[in-house]
Design a protein around this motif. Structure first.
Motif, PDB file in Angstrom:
ATOM      1  N   VAL A 275       0.728  -1.092  -0.056  1.00 19.37           N
ATOM      2  CA  VAL A 275      -0.075   0.068   0.043  1.00 19.37           C
ATOM      3  C   VAL A 275       0.904   1.066  -0.090  1.00 19.37           C
ATOM      4  CG1 VAL A 275      -1.453   1.423   1.263  1.00 19.37           C
ATOM      5  CG2 VAL A 275      -1.920  -1.421   1.138  1.00 19.37           C
ATOM      6  N   ALA A 276       1.849   1.344   0.817  1.00 23.87           N
ATOM      7  CA  ALA A 276       2.702   2.262   0.680  1.00 23.87           C
ATOM      8  C   ALA A 276       3.686   2.533  -0.680  1.00 23.87           C
ATOM      9  CB  ALA A 276       3.897   2.325   1.952  1.00 23.87           C
ATOM     10  N   GLY A 277       3.890   1.374  -1.220  1.00 22.12           N
ATOM     11  CA  GLY A 277       4.626   1.564  -2.432  1.00 22.12           C
ATOM     12  C   GLY A 277       3.367   2.045  -3.644  1.00 22.12           C
ATOM     13  N   GLY A 278       2.336   1.503  -3.474  1.00 21.74           N
ATOM     14  CA  GLY A 278       1.168   1.919  -4.316  1.00 21.74           C
ATOM     15  C   GLY A 278       1.084   3.768  -4.410  1.00 21.74           C
ATOM     16  N   MET A 279       0.969   3.833  -2.782  1.00 23.04           N
ATOM     17  CA  MET A 279       0.937   5.365  -2.399  1.00 23.04           C
ATOM     18  C   MET A 279       1.940   6.520  -3.153  1.00 23.04           C
ATOM     19  SD  MET A 279       0.658   6.892   1.317  1.00 23.04           S
ATOM     20  CE  MET A 279       0.594   8.554   1.718  1.00 23.04           C
ATOM     21  N   PHE A 280       3.142   5.893  -2.932  1.00 22.33           N
ATOM     22  CA  PHE A 280       4.388   6.239  -3.517  1.00 22.33           C
ATOM     23  C   PHE A 280       4.217   6.697  -5.182  1.00 22.33           C
ATOM     24  CE2 PHE A 280       8.651   6.182  -5.457  1.00 22.33           C
ATOM     25  CZ  PHE A 280       8.983   7.167  -4.947  1.00 22.33           C
ATOM     26  N   LEU A 281       3.820   5.505  -5.914  1.00 27.57           N
ATOM     27  CA  LEU A 281       3.883   5.586  -6.961  1.00 27.57           C
ATOM     28  C   LEU A 281       2.702   6.605  -7.729  1.00 27.57           C
ATOM     29  CD1 LEU A 281       4.258   1.837  -8.077  1.00 27.57           C
ATOM     30  CD2 LEU A 281       5.986   3.560  -8.390  1.00 27.57           C
TER      31      LEU A 281
END
Length: 300
Positions: A275-281
């Motif tokens: 989720v954090a990675g998707g948020m970053f992207l």
């Protein structure tokens, strides 16, 4: 003599590079340790099924990412972030510009308003969250009390899925509008006073000066303010988590609150990292698109 001059120049350049490297080393180390490494480690962790505590990790490849693409709660959180982003820009920047214009035109006699209006920005987001949680409480809250004075009943703004997000957005704007007020006050100081005097000599009113001269000169600052507001809106966490915890239901759920719940409440660190990675992207993508749109037309 010429060779000696060249060697001295090279020596000076070498010493300059050494000094530059020495001064850049601390910030470079801090960025690697606290920014670049966590980002890389987040994407690595997203490939595992892990509770964040035990040493046992199960590699599942892109399993978490496949789940994220189908996770409607995440996309609802992203939609809420986008709503906050749009309304924050539409509310904070115009009001901040209006307050800055009022203070700029008023001069030193309005200094007291600068202090009063800046107070919300000095307060902690957590403190503001608790303050408005009690102020907007259904029983005994400020809004319910005022409603009772006029014969109405209790009003539950934070517990109603239809009003909770808008209520939180208004609180966010109350806190951060002073930032844009100060930002535009600084932008006004970059406009030479000679421009204002020339406009007044030519017979321009204050309104004509603002709309025809000052506002076009403030457009670059407004673009920068929009980008700042956009990035900040996409990573809100503390105030909303304190006020609603993402509820009721998913009406105020944001990407950051959803990531926190997955990582530290359900102890699904692998999926929380996804989720954090998707948020970053998504934040990076939206930021790049916005900057491209705002800065796409360059003046010759």
């Amino acid at each position: 003599m010429k060779e000696k001059s060249i060697s001295l120049l090279e020596l000076r350049q070498r010493n300059t590079r050494k000094v530059a490297a020495l001064f850049l080393a601390p910030i470079t180390i801090l960025m690697v340790v606290y920014i670049f490494y966590p980002i890389v480690d987040t994407f690595i962790t997203s490939g595992y099924q892990w509770n964040g505590i035990s040493a046992a990790k199960k590699f599942i490849g892109l399993g978490n990412w496949t789940k994220l693409l189908k996770d409607m709660n995440f996309w609802i959180a992203f939609k809420n972030n986008v709503v906050i982003m749009i309304l924050s820009i539409c509310i904070q920047i115009p009001i901040g510009l209006a307050l800055a214009t009022f203070l700029d035109f008023g001069g030193k006699k309005l200094t007291i308003f600068k202090v009063i209006w800046f107070i919300p920005l000095l307060m902690s987001s957590v403190a503001i969250g608790f303050l408005f949680t009690y102020a907007l409480a259904t029983n005994g809250g400020l809004v319910s009390t005022i409603s009772g004075w006029f014969g109405g009943g209790n009003i539950d703004l934070l517990g109603n899925p239809k009003t909770a997000l808008l209520t939180v957005i208004l609180v966010i704007c109350w806190q951060f509008t002073p930032f844009y007020m100060v930002y535009f006050m600084a932008a006004f100081t970059n406009i030479p006073y000679d421009v204002f005097e020339a406009a007044r000599i030519d017979g321009a009113t204050r309104g004509q000066y603002f709309w025809k001269i000052a506002l076009p000169l403030l457009v670059p600052s407004m673009k920068s303010a929009a980008i700042l507001s956009m990035v900040g809106s996409l990573k809100y966490f503390d105030l909303i988590y304190v006020m609603t915890g993402g509820g009721p239901g998913t009406s105020t759920e944001l990407m950051a609150t959803y990531m926190y719940k997955q990582s530290f409440k359900t102890f699904n660190m692998g999926y929380g990292s996804t989720v954090a990675g998707g948020m970053f992207l998504l934040i990076s993508m939206v930021s790049l698109i916005t900057m491209k749109l705002l800065n796409g037309k360059k003046e010759d």
